[in-house]
Each structure stands twice: as C-alpha cells, then as structure tokens.
Design an enzyme around this catalytic site. Structure first.
Site, PDB file in Angstrom:
ATOM      1  N   LYS A 142       5.947   5.801   9.899  1.00 43.67           N
ATOM      2  CA  LYS A 142       6.945   6.871  10.074  1.00 43.67           C
ATOM      3  C   LYS A 142       6.629   8.101   9.178  1.00 43.67           C
ATOM      4  CE  LYS A 142      10.935   5.494   7.171  1.00 43.67           C
ATOM      5  NZ  LYS A 142      10.416   4.327   6.456  1.00 43.67           N
ATOM      6  N   ASP A 173       7.639  -5.039   5.703  1.00 39.43           N
ATOM      7  CA  ASP A 173       8.108  -5.914   6.786  1.00 39.43           C
ATOM      8  C   ASP A 173       6.937  -6.376   7.622  1.00 39.43           C
ATOM      9  OD1 ASP A 173       9.984  -3.521   6.329  1.00 39.43           O
ATOM     10  OD2 ASP A 173      11.318  -5.122   6.978  1.00 39.43           O
ATOM     11  N   LYS A 209      10.595  -3.908   1.649  1.00 38.56           N
ATOM     12  CA  LYS A 209      11.221  -3.834   2.970  1.00 38.56           C
ATOM     13  C   LYS A 209      11.419  -2.370   3.387  1.00 38.56           C
ATOM     14  CE  LYS A 209      15.650  -5.071   5.071  1.00 38.56           C
ATOM     15  NZ  LYS A 209      16.093  -3.690   5.223  1.00 38.56           N
ATOM     16  N   LYS A 211      11.211   2.674  -1.115  1.00 42.48           N
ATOM     17  CA  LYS A 211       9.840   2.718  -1.670  1.00 42.48           C
ATOM     18  C   LYS A 211       9.346   4.155  -1.791  1.00 42.48           C
ATOM     19  CE  LYS A 211       7.846   0.400   1.533  1.00 42.48           C
ATOM     20  NZ  LYS A 211       9.086   0.178   2.251  1.00 42.48           N
TER      21      LYS A 211
END
Lengths: 271, 345
Positions: free
Chosen positions: A40, A124, A9, A14
């Site tokens: 991102k 996600d 998620k 991560k």
C-alpha cells in the site's frame, strides 16, 4: 551500517513508528534510508510531507530495470532517503517476489548504504518474499511492533517463528532485537506486551503510548518529530530511537503456541 | 505427513501435451515461463522422432517473466491468445502451468471469455502432486466440454476410442488390433479421442453410444462420458489372450451383440498363434516381475502355461514388453520377444 526491520500486523503503526524513528535518527545527523515494503506504499508519506512517492515496482513495470537512482530514492524530512517497494494490484501476481525485485534493483543501484537502513515490513503476509529482508541478511535486527490486541500479538508471534526458522541457517545473521509496544489504550497493555516479549525469549525495547499528537501530526502530513518536536510523544520516539541504537542484545526467539498466546492475552483481559 | 510428489512419471504439462499435440488444427498455449514450452517441445520432438513422426505440435508460450510474476500474467496470456489466433486454429487449448497457478492467475476465467475461436482451459500445474497421467486425464476431461448431448448424431456401430498413448511406440498397432477385434462384432472405431482427430471433431465426442478407454487409469474420463452423454464405457484395451476374449464378450454385451461367434474365431486365431511358436514349448524360463506391469506379467504367464514352459530360478530370463500386450497381435509380438530371448541364451 545498521540494518533494522520493523515487522508487525497491518495497521499496527509500523509506518508511523518507522518514520518517527528515522526522523529522530536523521535529526542526530545520521544517514538514514527507509524502505517501505508494504504494497500500500504509505510507509514514507509523513517523511515526505504527505507526498506519495512513485514505487520501485511501478517504475520497473513501466521502464524495465533501466531506472536512475533519482527516480527511486526521494529525500524527505531531515534528509531521510525514502523508498517505496509497492506491489501488484490486490489479488494478482506475487507481492513477495516484488519485494525481492526491489531489493535486487536497490543493490544494483548501490542504494543500500548509509548509517541505518530501516525496512518497514508487513507482518500479516508470511511468504518467502516478505521474509526476504531477513532471509538474505538485508535486515540483521528485527523488531516486532505490537499492541496488546490478540491479532497483533499473533502476527508478532508469527514473525518470531520466521526469525527462529531463518536463524537456524548457519549463514543467517538475522536476530530478534526486541519488541516495540505501540499502545492502543488497553489496560495493562505495556505489562502484557512485556510479558509476551519475555515469553518468546526477548524483551520490550520500548513502549509507545497512544497519543492524540500522532493523529494531529498525521493530519498535518508530518512525523511527530517534525510537527511537534517539543512534545512528550516526540520525546518518546527519540528515546525509542536511542534504545534501539543502543541495543546490543539479540536473541533467537522461541515462539508461543496459539494456546499459550491466547491464555496470556486472556489472563490480562480478565484482570 | 509428506505429500508424494514423485516426478518419476513426468510432468503434468507433458501429459496434457501428449493429448492436445495430437489434435489436428489446434494450437496449444502454455501459460507459463518459456522454459516450460521449450522443455516440452524438446521432449515431444525427441519422443516423436523415436516413433518416426517429425512434426512437433504447434505450441505458443505466454512467456511469463519476472514482471508478470509480480504483477500477474493475465495480460501476457491475452497476448499469447492473440498470437495463437493468428495461426487460424480450429481450437486453442490453454494449459496453465505451476507458475501461473502459484501467482493465482485466473486462467479459466480468461478462457471462458467469448472469442471468435473456441478456447478450452486445461489445468497443467502439477506442483500439488499431479504428474503425466494427471495431465492426460485433465486434457481429455477438459476437451469433453466442447461436446454436448445436443450435438449427438448417432452413427451405427461406431465406437469411441479414448486416450490412446500417443507417445507409445506401438500406438498404431494397438489401435489396428482393437479395430480388428471390433470388426469381428460388426463394429468399427469412430473418433479417436484424441489421436490425429480434428479439433472440430471434439463436438462429435457425444455421438458414440459406446466408448473404450485405452487403460483403466482413465476411468474418471469414462465416468465423465457417462454422466455427460450417457455413453457406455469399457475400462481398457484388451490385454493378453484372456483379456482379448473377455474384451469381445464385454463389447458384445455392451453393444447388444451376441459375441460367441467372434470369441470362437479369436480362440482359433490364438490356437494358430501358439502353433506358430511351438519351438518354445517346454522351455525353462524365468520372468522378473518386480518392476513389470502386473497386466503384462499375467499375459506372459497365460502364454507360458499354454506353451508348457516351466518357470525356474535357473531358467532363461524373459524380457517383458514395456506396455502390456494388446490383443492377439500384441501377444504375438510378445512371443517374438520371448523367442529372441531364448534364441540368445
């Protein structure tokens, strides 16, 4: 060459985990390539001492596919080679297709090499583009990063579904290597994540407890391995890196239904 | 449950182009990969050549490539709009394709921006199940937005013709037949929405108090016409002898005209027609209704009864027209077809 993908998620840690694992492996003298697959593009920032490197997709957008390898791959802490895929502006275009274009370019440049390639992938988003590292056998070992929070387990379970589905293809070599617990200071969190791992037919490969050292390292724009090499948290990452590298057990997971997942989490919440 | 996305009736985009391609003075921008434009231009070229028209509509592609798929194609659409504008059209029709919709481009918002040339957005993506017919409906419904009740200039006896099948072999013959039938009631076709109508005529769509749809499949377009402009709508062109007489009655009633004299005239014309085909009387025939349009089968059975033909398993097989016969003239062409079938037997 080991090709390892960490899925989980958004915001679960991560990138922190990937960067510290990469740093630990690199310290041992291994040639490591870390590819951030999140739009991102902050997967490799701590390996680069806070520098946000140009993304492959920005370069592709500005220059077409005629990009020298030096513009795409940047050398970070302990020689870890760092790549950021990047992505379009939020709400436009197809980030999944961007991941595919990035891998195709890296392959064309002959950059997908080394002892270990780490793919740091958002969990996600479950479109085909984000499943690309698994589907096209770029990533052969998938590790699910999760805390004990329900939404995090939900994302991990979703990725387990993708691994299960994609491994049904006879050409596919993707397997689940295990679950990495990234603690959020929830009671009995390690037990919960371990039970989740077993429930989907896998195992908890390592559990990384929550530590203020991680935040201190990040504020100093470094991985824990670099910032506090003698700390207990650095040792956790080194042990985790060893556990993953020594892992020889891979499975095709059996994902839970949402009811099963909720009752598992609920049981721990009550306790 | 699987979704029925049968492509047997063709692409949604082709349906849109079969409408916008017949809007004189308009340019159609296809917002998608160049393949969508190339494929449809080839298809239109082949279909139009078949009906003796060698002019391919003006199409501009936004030419989406991998970069646009990843980063969004709205800038490419802007560029295509500029290229289309340089052709000095009266209207730019922007059709979104499956790809543009999949990556989430807001084509409609871009089309709403104020420009020197009017721009209309037409949904053309069929990946959720739309096909050729959906494309036609989308195009007609989108073009309705170019007119308003305020534009209404009532013209006596004018009837709006809606949704002619522009790629059909007999489109002009069918139109002439409808015009002839209307003339029996003292009416005449106004705007042909849309066949060889000019882009500027889109503003006049609201003018006719009565509209006739090409076929009942366009009923949603008819509902829009009624809701937007208060237009009275009849659901289809007349099919076969019975449909022709009923058409005269329905149009007369809708227009406040007594249709009895027109119906009597047409009944006489039908009698003359049957008399001209008296060589078919009593023939033993067979029709295969399995894959035929039910309206074409019904029209065929009416003339079979009138000419005392008998249907039997061993009878001569009759070929039915691809599209149901429109009016008495269409019925005549069907009878010629029957005569050829019987003549070959």
């Amino acid at each position: 060459m080991r090709q390892i993908a960490l899925y989980g998620k958004g915001g679960i840690g991560k990138s922190t985990t990937s960067a510290n694992l990469s740093a630990a492996w690199a310290e041992e003298g291994r040639d490591v390539l870390q590819i951030g697959c999140d739009p991102k593009h902050d997967s490799t920032r701590m390996l680069m001492n806070g520098t946000v490197i140009p993304t492959v997709l920005d370069l592709l957008r500005d220059n077409g596919s005629a990009i020298p390898v030096a513009d795409v791959i940047y050398t970070g802490y302990a020689g870890v080679r760092c790549v950021e895929a990047g992505g379009p502006d939020p709400g436009v275009g197809c980030a999944g297709r961007g991941i595919i274009a990035t891998f195709q370019l890296l392959e064309k440049l002959g950059a997908l090499r080394g002892d270990i390639i780490v793919y740091d992938v958002l969990g996600d988003v479950v479109c085909g583009g984000f499943a690309m590292p698994m589907r096209e056998s770029y990533a052969e070992e998938v590790y699910l990063v999760t805390s004990g929070e329900l939404m995090s387990l939900y994302a991990a379970n979703n990725i387990a579904k993708a691994v299960s589905r994609l491994s049904a293809n006879r050409r596919s070599r993707v397997r689940l290597g295990g679950v990495i617990g990234n603690g959020k200071n929830i009671d009995c969190e390690e037990e919960l994540v371990a039970e989740f791992a077993e429930a989907i037919g896998s195992r908890l490969i390592t559990f990384i407890p929550r530590s203020p050292t991680v935040q201190q390292a990040e504020l100093n724009k470094k991985t824990v391995i670099e910032y506090a090499p003698a700390s207990s948290q650095a040792e956790v990452y080194r042990l985790s890196a060893g556990a993953i590298l020594g892992n020889t057990e891979y499975s095709i997971p059996t994902p839970l239904t949402i009811d099963e997942l909720e009752s598992l989490a609920y049981r721990y919440l009550k306790e | 449950m699987p979704t029925d996305i049968s492509r047997s009736e063709g692409c949604t985009l082709t349906g849109v182009l079969s409408v916008t391609g017949f809007l004189e003075g308009a340019v159609t921008v296809i917002h998608g990969p160049s393949g969508c434009t190339h494929h449809n231009a080839s298809l239109l070229h082949a279909s139009l050549a078949e009906i003796g028209d060698l002019e391919v509509p003006r199409l501009v592609s936004s030419n989406l490539q991998e970069n646009e798929v990843i980063f969004g194609g709205e800038a490419a659409l802007e560029e295509a709009l500029r290229a289309a504008d340089e052709l000095r059209p009266g209207l730019i029709c922007v059709v979104s394709t499956c790809l543009a919709d999949t990556i989430g481009d807001d084509t409609a918002a871009l089309c709403r921006e104020k420009r020197s040339t009017p721009v209309v957005h037409i949904p053309g993506a069929g990946f959720l199940g739309g096909g050729f017919s959906e494309g036609i409906k989308n195009a007609l419904r989108s073009l309705l937005t170019l007119s308003s009740r305020q534009d209404r200039i009532s013209r006596d006896g004018e009837v709006l013709i809606v949704g002619e099948k522009n790629l059909e072999y007999e489109a002009e013959e069918n139109y002439c037949e409808v015009a002839r039938l209307l003339s029996l009631l003292g009416l005449h076709p106004g705007i042909r929405f849309v066949r060889r109508m000019t882009a500027s005529d889109c503003a006049r769509i609201s003018s006719a108090p009565l509209a006739i749809l090409r076929d009942p499949g366009l009923i949603e377009v008819g509902s829009d016409l009624t809701r937007r402009f208060g237009t009275t709508v009849l659901p289809g062109f007349p099919v076969g002898p019975d449909g022709t007489l009923r058409f005269l009655k329905d149009v007369g009633e809708a227009a406040g005209i007594n249709p009895l004299e027109a119906i009597r005239d047409e009944e006489g014309r039908l009698d003359d027609l049957y008399a001209r085909f008296d060589d078919l009387v009593g023939a033993e025939i067979r029709i295969d209704s399995h894959h035929a349009d039910p309206a074409a089968v019904a029209a065929a059975r009416t003339v079979i009864r009138q000419l005392n033909m008998t249907e039997s398993e061993t009878g001569t097989p009759l070929r039915l027209p691809f599209d149901p016969p429109i009016g008495t003239e269409g019925t005549k062409r069907m009878l010629h077809l029957f005569r050829r079938c019987l003549g070959r037997a």
